[in-house]
Design a protein around this motif. Structure first.
Motif, PDB file in Angstrom:
ATOM      1  N   GLU A 304       0.826  -1.208   0.000  1.00  0.00           N
ATOM      2  CA  GLU A 304       0.000   0.000   0.000  1.00  0.00           C
ATOM      3  C   GLU A 304       0.857   1.254   0.000  1.00  0.00           C
ATOM      4  O   GLU A 304       0.592   2.202  -0.698  1.00  0.00           O
ATOM      5  CB  GLU A 304      -0.914  -0.016   1.240  1.00  0.00           C
ATOM      6  CG  GLU A 304      -1.976  -1.106   1.188  1.00  0.00           C
ATOM      7  CD  GLU A 304      -3.199  -0.697   0.407  1.00  0.00           C
ATOM      8  OE1 GLU A 304      -3.394   0.505   0.243  1.00  0.00           O
ATOM      9  OE2 GLU A 304      -3.953  -1.572  -0.021  1.00  0.00           O
ATOM     10  N   GLY A 305       1.910   1.272   0.872  1.00  0.00           N
ATOM     11  CA  GLY A 305       2.834   2.400   0.903  1.00  0.00           C
ATOM     12  C   GLY A 305       2.132   3.703   1.149  1.00  0.00           C
ATOM     13  O   GLY A 305       1.400   3.865   2.096  1.00  0.00           O
ATOM     14  N   GLY A 306       2.362   4.692   0.274  1.00  0.00           N
ATOM     15  CA  GLY A 306       1.826   6.030   0.473  1.00  0.00           C
ATOM     16  C   GLY A 306       0.468   6.254  -0.162  1.00  0.00           C
ATOM     17  O   GLY A 306       0.095   7.377  -0.407  1.00  0.00           O
ATOM     18  N   ARG A 307      -0.318   5.165  -0.467  1.00  0.00           N
ATOM     19  CA  ARG A 307      -1.601   5.344  -1.129  1.00  0.00           C
ATOM     20  C   ARG A 307      -2.747   5.453  -0.128  1.00  0.00           C
ATOM     21  O   ARG A 307      -3.906   5.259  -0.468  1.00  0.00           O
ATOM     22  CB  ARG A 307      -1.860   4.182  -2.093  1.00  0.00           C
ATOM     23  CG  ARG A 307      -0.900   4.133  -3.264  1.00  0.00           C
ATOM     24  CD  ARG A 307      -1.171   2.945  -4.154  1.00  0.00           C
ATOM     25  NE  ARG A 307      -2.537   2.977  -4.672  1.00  0.00           N
ATOM     26  CZ  ARG A 307      -3.086   1.952  -5.323  1.00  0.00           C
ATOM     27  NH1 ARG A 307      -2.398   0.833  -5.493  1.00  0.00           N
ATOM     28  NH2 ARG A 307      -4.310   2.034  -5.775  1.00  0.00           N
ATOM     29  N   PHE A 308      -2.457   5.719   1.134  1.00  0.00           N
ATOM     30  CA  PHE A 308      -3.493   5.930   2.128  1.00  0.00           C
ATOM     31  C   PHE A 308      -3.986   7.370   2.072  1.00  0.00           C
ATOM     32  O   PHE A 308      -3.221   8.290   1.823  1.00  0.00           O
ATOM     33  CB  PHE A 308      -2.962   5.631   3.536  1.00  0.00           C
ATOM     34  CG  PHE A 308      -2.593   4.179   3.747  1.00  0.00           C
ATOM     35  CD1 PHE A 308      -3.583   3.216   3.843  1.00  0.00           C
ATOM     36  CD2 PHE A 308      -1.271   3.797   3.840  1.00  0.00           C
ATOM     37  CE1 PHE A 308      -3.249   1.884   4.030  1.00  0.00           C
ATOM     38  CE2 PHE A 308      -0.933   2.470   4.028  1.00  0.00           C
ATOM     39  CZ  PHE A 308      -1.919   1.504   4.117  1.00  0.00           C
ATOM     40  N   ALA A 309      -5.285   7.542   2.337  1.00  0.00           N
ATOM     41  CA  ALA A 309      -5.819   8.891   2.471  1.00  0.00           C
ATOM     42  C   ALA A 309      -5.220   9.541   3.713  1.00  0.00           C
ATOM     43  O   ALA A 309      -4.917   8.857   4.698  1.00  0.00           O
ATOM     44  CB  ALA A 309      -7.344   8.838   2.583  1.00  0.00           C
ATOM     45  N   PRO A 343       0.623  17.489  11.881  1.00  0.00           N
ATOM     46  CA  PRO A 343       0.495  17.253  10.431  1.00  0.00           C
ATOM     47  C   PRO A 343      -0.537  16.181  10.105  1.00  0.00           C
ATOM     48  O   PRO A 343      -0.968  15.394  10.944  1.00  0.00           O
ATOM     49  CB  PRO A 343       1.902  16.792  10.041  1.00  0.00           C
ATOM     50  CG  PRO A 343       2.410  16.106  11.272  1.00  0.00           C
ATOM     51  CD  PRO A 343       1.844  16.867  12.435  1.00  0.00           C
ATOM     52  N   ARG A 344      -0.912  16.154   8.846  1.00  0.00           N
ATOM     53  CA  ARG A 344      -1.716  15.076   8.275  1.00  0.00           C
ATOM     54  C   ARG A 344      -0.784  14.212   7.430  1.00  0.00           C
ATOM     55  O   ARG A 344       0.017  14.745   6.650  1.00  0.00           O
ATOM     56  CB  ARG A 344      -2.850  15.645   7.424  1.00  0.00           C
ATOM     57  CG  ARG A 344      -3.884  16.408   8.249  1.00  0.00           C
ATOM     58  CD  ARG A 344      -4.840  17.189   7.357  1.00  0.00           C
ATOM     59  NE  ARG A 344      -5.511  16.353   6.373  1.00  0.00           N
ATOM     60  CZ  ARG A 344      -6.593  15.619   6.611  1.00  0.00           C
ATOM     61  NH1 ARG A 344      -7.117  15.631   7.824  1.00  0.00           N
ATOM     62  NH2 ARG A 344      -7.151  14.898   5.665  1.00  0.00           N
ATOM     63  N   VAL A 345      -0.886  12.896   7.576  1.00  0.00           N
ATOM     64  CA  VAL A 345       0.068  11.990   6.932  1.00  0.00           C
ATOM     65  C   VAL A 345      -0.665  10.910   6.157  1.00  0.00           C
ATOM     66  O   VAL A 345      -1.808  10.563   6.472  1.00  0.00           O
ATOM     67  CB  VAL A 345       1.006  11.340   7.975  1.00  0.00           C
ATOM     68  CG1 VAL A 345       1.825  12.384   8.698  1.00  0.00           C
ATOM     69  CG2 VAL A 345       0.213  10.512   8.986  1.00  0.00           C
ATOM     70  N   HIS A 346       0.030  10.392   5.128  1.00  0.00           N
ATOM     71  CA  HIS A 346      -0.490   9.273   4.343  1.00  0.00           C
ATOM     72  C   HIS A 346      -0.016   7.974   4.988  1.00  0.00           C
ATOM     73  O   HIS A 346       0.965   7.362   4.571  1.00  0.00           O
ATOM     74  CB  HIS A 346       0.003   9.366   2.899  1.00  0.00           C
ATOM     75  CG  HIS A 346      -0.519  10.560   2.163  1.00  0.00           C
ATOM     76  ND1 HIS A 346      -1.820  10.671   1.751  1.00  0.00           N
ATOM     77  CD2 HIS A 346       0.093  11.707   1.788  1.00  0.00           C
ATOM     78  CE1 HIS A 346      -2.000  11.824   1.131  1.00  0.00           C
ATOM     79  NE2 HIS A 346      -0.857  12.478   1.143  1.00  0.00           N
ATOM     80  N   MET A 347      -0.705   7.533   6.029  1.00  0.00           N
ATOM     81  CA  MET A 347      -0.366   6.293   6.728  1.00  0.00           C
ATOM     82  C   MET A 347      -1.653   5.595   7.152  1.00  0.00           C
ATOM     83  O   MET A 347      -2.701   6.230   7.339  1.00  0.00           O
ATOM     84  CB  MET A 347       0.503   6.566   7.963  1.00  0.00           C
ATOM     85  CG  MET A 347       1.900   7.078   7.678  1.00  0.00           C
ATOM     86  SD  MET A 347       2.908   7.228   9.186  1.00  0.00           S
ATOM     87  CE  MET A 347       3.115   5.477   9.605  1.00  0.00           C
ATOM     88  N   ASP A 348      -1.541   4.285   7.304  1.00  0.00           N
ATOM     89  CA  ASP A 348      -2.634   3.529   7.869  1.00  0.00           C
ATOM     90  C   ASP A 348      -2.755   3.853   9.355  1.00  0.00           C
ATOM     91  O   ASP A 348      -1.748   3.986  10.062  1.00  0.00           O
ATOM     92  CB  ASP A 348      -2.395   2.031   7.675  1.00  0.00           C
ATOM     93  CG  ASP A 348      -3.519   1.192   8.246  1.00  0.00           C
ATOM     94  OD1 ASP A 348      -4.627   1.226   7.703  1.00  0.00           O
ATOM     95  OD2 ASP A 348      -3.275   0.521   9.266  1.00  0.00           O
ATOM     96  N   THR A 349      -3.983   4.009   9.841  1.00  0.00           N
ATOM     97  CA  THR A 349      -4.201   4.373  11.243  1.00  0.00           C
ATOM     98  C   THR A 349      -3.542   3.375  12.189  1.00  0.00           C
ATOM     99  O   THR A 349      -2.879   3.755  13.168  1.00  0.00           O
ATOM    100  CB  THR A 349      -5.708   4.450  11.532  1.00  0.00           C
ATOM    101  OG1 THR A 349      -6.294   5.435  10.690  1.00  0.00           O
ATOM    102  CG2 THR A 349      -5.959   4.814  12.987  1.00  0.00           C
ATOM    103  N   GLN A 350      -3.705   2.083  11.892  1.00  0.00           N
ATOM    104  CA  GLN A 350      -3.126   1.067  12.762  1.00  0.00           C
ATOM    105  C   GLN A 350      -1.605   1.117  12.741  1.00  0.00           C
ATOM    106  O   GLN A 350      -0.953   0.884  13.764  1.00  0.00           O
ATOM    107  CB  GLN A 350      -3.610  -0.321  12.340  1.00  0.00           C
ATOM    108  CG  GLN A 350      -3.104  -1.458  13.231  1.00  0.00           C
ATOM    109  CD  GLN A 350      -3.654  -2.803  12.796  1.00  0.00           C
ATOM    110  OE1 GLN A 350      -4.504  -2.875  11.918  1.00  0.00           O
ATOM    111  NE2 GLN A 350      -3.174  -3.858  13.414  1.00  0.00           N
TER     112      GLN A 350
END
Length: 455
Positions: A304-309, A343-350
């Protein structure tokens, strides 16, 4: 058999016209303008220095015409007035000096008790010296012969070069500003020239950003033929990756169910063992269970990498930090939080919760009195720092700590697994992790992740 490496001519022949135009203008701006500026600056400096030296040389000739030798007192004398009051003001910055071979001098009143350095030179020459009170001087000097003396006299005239240096600096400032303006004008003209031709590529770039940030699943193909083919190929790769991810998730789920029953059976069998043997088995089964859950979770997220909202780091971590804060209080440890930005980041919450949770859990296990969490963002990089005042680690231990399943203290459960999980997550998001000694004496873990959302 490996393919032959293509030649430079072959590689260059495939470059676009827009790139060639861009490179041509950049070469002109990056090479021609600096070279022209350097040459102009050099010639101006030379011309300004020569003009200044000519003024000093004219004064030097007047002084030479006025010097005389008194045969009765056997001394040099100079009685002609130069008409410049600066030579009569002490340390004014304008000086003249006549020196014989025995070191006797006749000087302007402005020199007072100071002297200019002397060098032998039959021809008129100019140089820079340090004068009275550390003044920067430009000196023109020469040796002359005066009857009836057999040895030459050294005559020198010096003046502060502040005005000269100031003029040269001002010229250089105006010159480079002008060259920068010219360069900007050329770049602007080039931008207008290629803007229409690059419009489809810019649209494709924006579409690709949407895919990277999770706002779209595929690239649009309503593009010129060349770019449409490229977009279709990239869509095929994205679709294949998505299928691999789904397959990995299903495999991970099946593996989890397959391992769940044997682990449960082994726990039941362990309970039938004597008390003195049961503890070691419980510890090892707990390690196996934790490792399996960790790697299954990574297999589910891999790709998935950086494809998270984008998610809000502070809001996401608040429940976790609240729970860890209560845990720290029970252990009489102060948990400090330093949020220089949210900040807001492109990561999975878990993933972000697991990363911070393992770092703080490890720090709380080893800390004596306090643990510090620092969060900040620099450009598009999230910087996390967790430090404690515990015993810390040596360099060798820092390297061992991130090895999968490595435990530095068998008496503290999972003390090494947490850092290994963090290392895997950092690698997954293409970040960097550094372990070193903290200012308080314990361990300091610094992490940088290129996941900060734009805007």
């Amino acid at each position: 058999m490996s393919k032959p490496t293509p030649s430079w001519r072959t590689r260059w022949s495939g470059r676009s016209i827009s790139l060639r135009l861009l490179l041509a203008v950049l070469l002109m701006i990056g090479i021609a303008l600096p070279v022209a500026g350097t040459l102009l600056s050099h010639h101006y400096r030379k011309a300004a220095t020569e003009s200044f030296d000519e003024r000093l040389e004219a004064t030097l000739n007047v002084i030479i015409a006025g010097v005389a030798f008194d045969p009765f007192t056997q001394q040099l004398r100079y009685e002609r007035a130069l008409g410049d009051p600066r030579f009569d003001q002490v340390f004014s910055g304008w000086y003249w000096q006549i020196t014989d071979q025995q070191g006797h001098s006749v000087t302007s009143r402005s020199l007072w008790d100071q002297r200019l350095p002397v060098t032998d030179n039959e021809k008129t020459s100019g140089r820079e010296v340090t004068g009275p009170r550390e003044q920067s001087l430009r000196v023109v000097e020469r040796d002359i012969y005066l009857a009836p003396l057999e040895a030459p006299l050294h005559v020198s005239v010096g003046a502060r070069d502040d005005e000269l240096v100031s003029d040269m600096h001002e010229f250089q400032r105006l010159l480079w500003l002008g060259l920068l303006g010219l360069g900007a004008l050329l770049l602007g003209v080039l931008g207008l020239q290629v803007r229409w031709g690059l419009a489809p590529l810019r649209r494709m770039q924006a579409n690709l950003k949407d895919v990277e940030q999770g706002r779209a699943e595929q690239l649009a193909v309503d593009l010129p033929d060349e770019l449409a083919t490229l977009a279709a190929s990239m869509n095929a790769v994205l679709a294949r990756d998505q299928r691999l991810i789904e397959r990995g998730r299903h495999t991970a789920g099946n593996l989890a169910h397959a391992l769940k029953t044997p682990l449960s059976v082994m726990r039941l069998l362990v309970r039938q063992l004597p008390e003195e043997r049961r503890g070691a088995w419980d510890v090892e089964l707990t390690r196996v269970d934790s490792a399996v859950r960790h790697h299954l979770a990574r297999a589910s997220a891999a790709g998935e990498g950086g494809r998270f909202a984008p998610i809000d780091v502070y809001y996401t971590l608040s429940p976790l930090l609240s729970g860890l804060g209560r845990l720290a209080q029970r252990r009489s440890i102060t948990l400090h939080q330093c949020w220089e930005s949210q900040p807001r980041v492109h990561m999975d919450t878990q993933d972000i919760q697991e990363l911070i949770g393992n770092l703080l859990d490890n720090a709380l296990r080893w800390a004596n009195h306090e643990v510090t969490l620092k969060v900040q963002s620099v450009d598009l990089t999230l910087q996390l720092t967790v430090s404690d005042d515990g015993p810390g680690m040596t360099k060798a231990e820092c390297q061992e700590a991130v090895q999968r399943g490595k435990r530095l203290d068998e008496q503290r459960s999972q003390s090494g697994l947490g850092l290994a999980i963090v290392a895997d997550l950092v690698t997954l998001y293409q970040g960097d992790m550094q372990l070193q000694r903290a200012e308080a004496g314990g361990l300091k873990v610094s992490i940088e992740l290129p996941v900060v959302a734009r805007g």
